[in-house]
Design a protein around this motif. Structure first.
Motif, short mmCIF file in Angstrom:
data_model
loop_
_atom_site.label_atom_id
_atom_site.label_comp_id
_atom_site.label_asym_id
_atom_site.label_seq_id
_atom_site.Cartn_x
_atom_site.Cartn_y
_atom_site.Cartn_z
N ALA A 30 0.83 -1.21 0.00
CA ALA A 30 0.00 0.00 0.00
C ALA A 30 0.87 1.26 0.00
N ASN A 31 1.93 1.25 0.76
CA ASN A 31 2.82 2.40 0.83
C ASN A 31 3.49 2.64 -0.53
N MET A 32 3.95 1.59 -1.17
CA MET A 32 4.61 1.74 -2.47
C MET A 32 3.60 2.16 -3.56
N ALA A 33 2.39 1.64 -3.48
CA ALA A 33 1.36 2.03 -4.44
C ALA A 33 1.03 3.52 -4.31
N LEU A 34 0.93 4.00 -3.08
CA LEU A 34 0.69 5.43 -2.87
C LEU A 34 1.87 6.27 -3.32
N TYR A 35 3.07 5.76 -3.17
CA TYR A 35 4.26 6.47 -3.63
C TYR A 35 4.23 6.65 -5.15
N VAL A 36 3.89 5.57 -5.86
CA VAL A 36 3.80 5.65 -7.32
C VAL A 36 2.67 6.58 -7.74
N TYR A 37 1.53 6.47 -7.08
CA TYR A 37 0.39 7.33 -7.41
C TYR A 37 0.70 8.80 -7.12
N GLY A 38 1.42 9.04 -6.03
CA GLY A 38 1.81 10.41 -5.70
C GLY A 38 2.72 11.01 -6.76
N ASN A 39 3.62 10.21 -7.30
CA ASN A 39 4.49 10.71 -8.37
C ASN A 39 3.70 10.96 -9.66
N TYR A 40 2.71 10.13 -9.91
CA TYR A 40 1.84 10.35 -11.06
C TYR A 40 1.08 11.68 -10.91
N LEU A 41 0.64 11.99 -9.71
CA LEU A 41 -0.06 13.25 -9.47
C LEU A 41 0.86 14.44 -9.69
N LYS A 42 2.13 14.29 -9.38
CA LYS A 42 3.08 15.38 -9.60
C LYS A 42 3.25 15.67 -11.08
#
Length: 110
Positions: free
Chosen positions: A21-33
């Motif tokens: 979950a933490n890694m998925a949110l990390y990837v999604y956060g970078n996509y949002l950037k």
């Protein structure tokens, strides 16, 4: 080592899920950037603000999940270390004095 992982299957599964979950949110956060930068390049301030706030919320959720991950890692590690220590002590206490004396002190210290 695999036997101790199997004994604590539930804790290890929880730890794996929290890490995923933490890694998925990390990837999604970078996509949002990426979306944020695209909106700013197009001079669309409202969309840029939206993507910034959304990435900030994702970042805060990531920090909470990261804290849970650290606590769960330590809890799982301590549980498994305690099981290893118990098994070592059980084996040592089952030895007779003669069997115990066969090995050197250095062997037991290691």
């Amino acid at each position: 080592m695999l036997t101790y992982i199997k004994k604590n299957k539930f804790q290890n599964i929880i730890l794996l899920l929290v890490t995923i979950a933490n890694m998925a949110l990390y990837v999604y956060g970078n996509y949002l950037k990426v979306n944020l930068v695209n909106a700013l390049m197009k001079s669309n301030i409202s969309k840029g603000l939206f993507w910034f706030l959304l990435s900030l919320i994702i970042f805060l959720i990531m920090m909470i999940i990261r804290k849970i991950e650290v606590v769960q890692t330590e809890k799982t590690t301590q549980t498994q270390l305690n099981l290893i220590r118990k098994d070592i002590l059980k084996n040592l206490t089952s030895l007779t004095y003669q069997e115990f004396s066969k090995e050197s002190k250095d062997q037991y210290n290691s």
